[in-house]
Enzyme design. Structure first.
Site, PDB file in Angstrom:
ATOM      1  N   PHE A 113      75.374  15.572  54.189  1.00 11.46           N
ATOM      2  CA  PHE A 113      73.777  15.475  54.381  1.00 11.46           C
ATOM      3  C   PHE A 113      73.370  14.924  53.221  1.00 11.46           C
ATOM      4  O   PHE A 113      73.999  14.247  52.257  1.00 11.46           O
ATOM      5  CB  PHE A 113      73.347  17.600  54.604  1.00 11.46           C
ATOM      6  CG  PHE A 113      73.233  17.718  53.742  1.00 11.46           C
ATOM      7  CD1 PHE A 113      74.658  18.620  53.297  1.00 11.46           C
ATOM      8  CD2 PHE A 113      72.585  18.558  52.249  1.00 11.46           C
ATOM      9  CE1 PHE A 113      74.692  19.282  52.282  1.00 11.46           C
ATOM     10  CE2 PHE A 113      72.266  19.344  51.485  1.00 11.46           C
ATOM     11  CZ  PHE A 113      73.770  19.390  51.505  1.00 11.46           C
ATOM     12  N   ASP A 152      69.906  26.369  43.845  1.00  9.75           N
ATOM     13  CA  ASP A 152      68.621  25.260  43.910  1.00  9.75           C
ATOM     14  C   ASP A 152      69.325  24.513  43.482  1.00  9.75           C
ATOM     15  O   ASP A 152      70.373  24.084  42.899  1.00  9.75           O
ATOM     16  CB  ASP A 152      67.813  25.594  43.371  1.00  9.75           C
ATOM     17  CG  ASP A 152      66.561  24.603  43.599  1.00  9.75           C
ATOM     18  OD1 ASP A 152      65.710  24.962  44.623  1.00  9.75           O
ATOM     19  OD2 ASP A 152      66.039  23.674  42.827  1.00  9.75           O
ATOM     20  N   ARG A 171      78.426  22.614  43.916  1.00 15.91           N
ATOM     21  CA  ARG A 171      78.082  23.777  45.111  1.00 15.91           C
ATOM     22  C   ARG A 171      79.244  24.792  44.574  1.00 15.91           C
ATOM     23  O   ARG A 171      79.319  25.763  44.687  1.00 15.91           O
ATOM     24  CB  ARG A 171      77.836  24.010  46.317  1.00 15.91           C
ATOM     25  CG  ARG A 171      76.423  25.236  46.981  1.00 15.91           C
ATOM     26  CD  ARG A 171      76.092  24.580  48.282  1.00 15.91           C
ATOM     27  NE  ARG A 171      74.787  23.787  47.891  1.00 15.91           N
ATOM     28  CZ  ARG A 171      74.999  22.490  47.937  1.00 15.91           C
ATOM     29  NH1 ARG A 171      76.714  22.135  48.911  1.00 15.91           N
ATOM     30  NH2 ARG A 171      74.033  21.637  47.897  1.00 15.91           N
ATOM     31  N   LYS A 219      73.601  23.325  53.921  1.00 11.08           N
ATOM     32  CA  LYS A 219      74.747  23.865  52.985  1.00 11.08           C
ATOM     33  C   LYS A 219      74.966  25.904  54.069  1.00 11.08           C
ATOM     34  O   LYS A 219      75.961  25.904  52.952  1.00 11.08           O
ATOM     35  CB  LYS A 219      72.907  25.191  51.673  1.00 11.08           C
ATOM     36  CG  LYS A 219      73.168  24.189  51.249  1.00 11.08           C
ATOM     37  CD  LYS A 219      71.827  24.646  50.260  1.00 11.08           C
ATOM     38  CE  LYS A 219      71.147  23.745  49.150  1.00 11.08           C
ATOM     39  NZ  LYS A 219      70.082  24.922  48.406  1.00 11.08           N
ATOM     40  N   ASN A 279      68.943  25.183  54.849  1.00 11.18           N
ATOM     41  CA  ASN A 279      69.095  24.462  54.977  1.00 11.18           C
ATOM     42  C   ASN A 279      70.393  24.445  55.492  1.00 11.18           C
ATOM     43  O   ASN A 279      71.869  24.883  55.374  1.00 11.18           O
ATOM     44  CB  ASN A 279      69.432  23.884  53.683  1.00 11.18           C
ATOM     45  CG  ASN A 279      70.459  22.369  53.802  1.00 11.18           C
ATOM     46  OD1 ASN A 279      71.140  22.410  53.885  1.00 11.18           O
ATOM     47  ND2 ASN A 279      69.647  21.560  52.305  1.00 11.18           N
TER      48      ASN A 279
HETATM   49  P1  IMP Z   1      67.538  22.751  48.161  1.00 10.30           P
HETATM   50  O1  IMP Z   1      67.590  23.084  49.136  1.00 10.30           O
HETATM   51  O2  IMP Z   1      65.951  22.636  47.680  1.00 10.30           O
HETATM   52  O3  IMP Z   1      68.276  23.533  47.016  1.00 10.30           O
HETATM   53  O4  IMP Z   1      67.582  21.346  48.278  1.00 10.30           O
HETATM   54  C1  IMP Z   1      68.351  20.488  47.543  1.00 10.30           C
HETATM   55  C2  IMP Z   1      68.562  19.181  48.401  1.00 10.30           C
HETATM   56  O5  IMP Z   1      69.004  18.213  46.925  1.00 10.30           O
HETATM   57  C3  IMP Z   1      69.031  19.038  49.826  1.00 10.30           C
HETATM   58  O6  IMP Z   1      67.723  19.038  50.715  1.00 10.30           O
HETATM   59  C4  IMP Z   1      69.368  17.722  49.198  1.00 10.30           C
HETATM   60  O7  IMP Z   1      68.296  16.494  49.750  1.00 10.30           O
HETATM   61  C5  IMP Z   1      69.536  17.577  47.626  1.00 10.30           C
HETATM   62  N1  IMP Z   1      71.674  18.090  47.707  1.00 10.30           N
HETATM   63  C6  IMP Z   1      71.847  18.800  47.141  1.00 10.30           C
HETATM   64  N2  IMP Z   1      72.920  19.269  46.814  1.00 10.30           N
HETATM   65  C7  IMP Z   1      73.572  17.762  48.071  1.00 10.30           C
HETATM   66  C8  IMP Z   1      74.737  17.913  48.324  1.00 10.30           C
HETATM   67  O8  IMP Z   1      75.906  18.459  48.230  1.00 10.30           O
HETATM   68  N3  IMP Z   1      74.791  16.683  49.008  1.00 10.30           N
HETATM   69  C9  IMP Z   1      74.053  15.522  49.276  1.00 10.30           C
HETATM   70  N4  IMP Z   1      72.146  15.538  49.012  1.00 10.30           N
HETATM   71  C10 IMP Z   1      72.259  17.712  48.239  1.00 10.30           C
END
Ligand code: IMP
Length: 191
Positions: free
Chosen positions: A146, A67, A175, A13, A10
C-alpha cells in the site's frame, strides 16, 4: 484474553499487525469507526502517543498505535509526517513525489515507524522506533502493499516493498522492526 485496540483505520496496516502480533495472547480489535483522532502533532512520536493514548482512554482498554511515513532526503525529509496527506490518494501521492524528484540525483529515502502502547488509563507504557532505508525509483514496480510501496526500493535486496511478499516485507520494514523490538514487553503484559 485481554483486548488490544489498534489505533488505526488503515487496512494495509491492520493486515500487517495481525500477522506480526500473532504470538501475543490478545484480542486485536480495530479502532471504533466513530472514534476520530486528529494527527496534528509535529513528530511521528507525538502522533503515535496521541493516537494510542486517546484510543485507550476512550475504549478503556490497552491500545497500540504507530505513526509512520516516508522521509526523502532531497525533499528535506518530506513527505514525513504528512505522508498520508501528501495528495488525495496513493496514486496521486506517488505521482507528486516522482514529480518533485524529477531531475534530482539523490533518491535516498527512509521509512520510519514510531510505535506506542498505552494502558487503559492512557498512560504510555511502551515505545519503539525503527527505520528502513532505500531509494525512490523512477517508475512504480510491483503490485503488493500500500502507500508508497511501489516506488520504495529497499537497500539490502533491491526489491520495492510492492514486489515483496509479506514475509519479505516483515523481515525488513520499519513497522515490523519497531514492533519486533517490543514483542517481549507485549508477551509479558498479555501473558
Ligand atoms: P499514518 O497512518 O499516519 O501512520 O500514515 C502513514 C502513511 O505513510 C501511510 O498512509 C502511507 O502513505 C505511508 N506509509 C507508512 N508506512 C508505509 C509502508 O509500509 N508502505 C507504504 N507506505 C507507508
Amino acid at each position: 484474553m485481554r483486548n488490544l485496540y489498534l489505533a488505526s483505520k488503515n487496512k494495509g496496516k491492520i493486515k500487517e499487525y495481525k500477522k506480526l502480533l500473532s504470538t501475543i495472547n490478545c484480542k486485536l480489535l480495530l479502532q471504533p469507526e466513530s472514534l476520530e483522532v486528529e494527527e496534528n502533532c509535529l513528530t511521528f512520536r507525538d502522533n503515535a502517543i496521541k493516537k494510542a493514548s486517546e484510543v485507550s482512554r476512550k475504549t478503556n482498554n490497552f491500545a497500540i498505535a504507530d505513526d509512520s511515513g516516508i522521509c526523502i532526503e532531497a525533499l528535506d525529509g518530506k513527505p514525513g509526517i504528512y505522508s498520508s496527506r501528501y495528495a488525495e490518494n496513493d496514486q496521486k501521492r506517488i505521482e507528486r513525489v516522482l514529480k518533485e524528484l524529477n531531475g534530482l540525483k539523490n533518491r535516498s529515502a527512509f521509512f520510519i515507524a514510531n510505535i506506542c502502547v498505552c494502558s487503559p488509563n492512557g498512560e504510555v507504557i511502551i515505545e519503539s522506533e525503527a527505520k528502513c532505508h532505500g531509494n525512490i525509483i523512477f517508475r512504480p514496480r510491483g503490485k503488493g502493499g500500500f502507500g508508497y510501496d511501489p516506488i520504495f526500493e529497499e537497500t539490502s535486496n533491491g526489491l520495492t516493498f510492492a514486489e515483496m511478499n509479506n514475509v519479505m516485507k516483515d523481515s525488513c520494514s520499519h513497522r515490523a522492526k519497531a514492533l519486533k523490538k517490543i514483542i517481549p514487553d507485549l508477551l509479558e503484559i498479555f501473558s
